[in-house]
Design a protein around this motif. Structure first.
Motif, PDB file in Angstrom:
ATOM      1  N   ARG A   1      39.413  44.104  38.999  1.00 42.74           N
ATOM      2  CA  ARG A   1      39.982  43.416  37.827  1.00 42.74           C
ATOM      3  C   ARG A   1      38.942  42.687  36.982  1.00 42.74           C
TER       4      ARG A   1
ATOM      5  N   PHE B   1      47.319  46.043  34.123  1.00 40.18           N
ATOM      6  CA  PHE B   1      47.181  44.773  33.427  1.00 40.18           C
ATOM      7  C   PHE B   1      48.432  44.472  32.599  1.00 40.18           C
TER       8      PHE B   1
ATOM      9  N   PRO C   1      42.589  50.831  40.759  1.00 39.37           N
ATOM     10  CA  PRO C   1      42.917  49.868  39.711  1.00 39.37           C
ATOM     11  C   PRO C   1      44.375  49.443  39.790  1.00 39.37           C
TER      12      PRO C   1
END
Length: 162
Positions: free
Chosen positions: A54, A30, A27
């Motif tokens: 995402r 964000f 990941p």
């Protein structure tokens, strides 16, 4: 339980292969944070979401738009993202010597009460990969909402070698 006292006899990387589990891409944040921070022999993971490349894999609240089974699957996907982040940060899952704590946060409808069943999606994945001797303490909380509209977010604190 003492952290690391029940280290698995089979390595986590081999268990992944034996289980036929392929990890998603690691990941990426964000926002203004990092996915993992190692302090001493502890690795702290930021909140892991059921997101692959995402893209949220589930949207909504458990007990509302989503079923308990949807929530379990979302927790498992968040767990796979966590494993991918661990592997990226440490180079291998085999450096994990203990799972100290698992936090599971669930976006729920107001009257939802099956939080533990949803959280087991993440706990059971960790037990499969690291062995049942590494089951951890856990906190499970219901929330009004979570980032991106996903139903589950998990965080981990791990004991690591080296």
């Amino acid at each position: 339980m003492v952290i690391g006292s029940n280290a698995p006899t089979t390595c986590a990387e081999q268990r992944l292969k034996d289980l036929g589990i392929t990890l998603p891409s690691p990941p990426t944040p964000f926002g203004a944070y990092v996915e993992a921070v190692k302090i001493g022999n502890l690795l702290f993971l930021s909140g892991m979401l059921p997101v692959i490349d995402r893209k949220p894999q589930f949207l909504g609240r458990v007990g509302g738009e989503l079923s308990v089974e949807d929530g379990r699957k979302a927790a498992e996907i968040a767990g796979l993202s966590a494993l991918s982040a661990i592997k990226q940060h440490l180079g291998t899952l085999d450096k994990v010597t203990g799972v100290a704590k698992l936090g599971v946060y669930i976006a729920t409808a107001g009257d939802f009460r099956d939080h533990p069943k949803v959280a087991d999606g993440a706990s059971e994945l960790l037990a499969k990969v690291f062995g049942t001797g590494m089951l951890s303490g856990r906190i499970v909380l219901g929330m009004a909402s979570l980032p991106l509209g996903v139903p589950v977010e998990i965080e981990l604190i791990l004991e690591v070698a080296g």
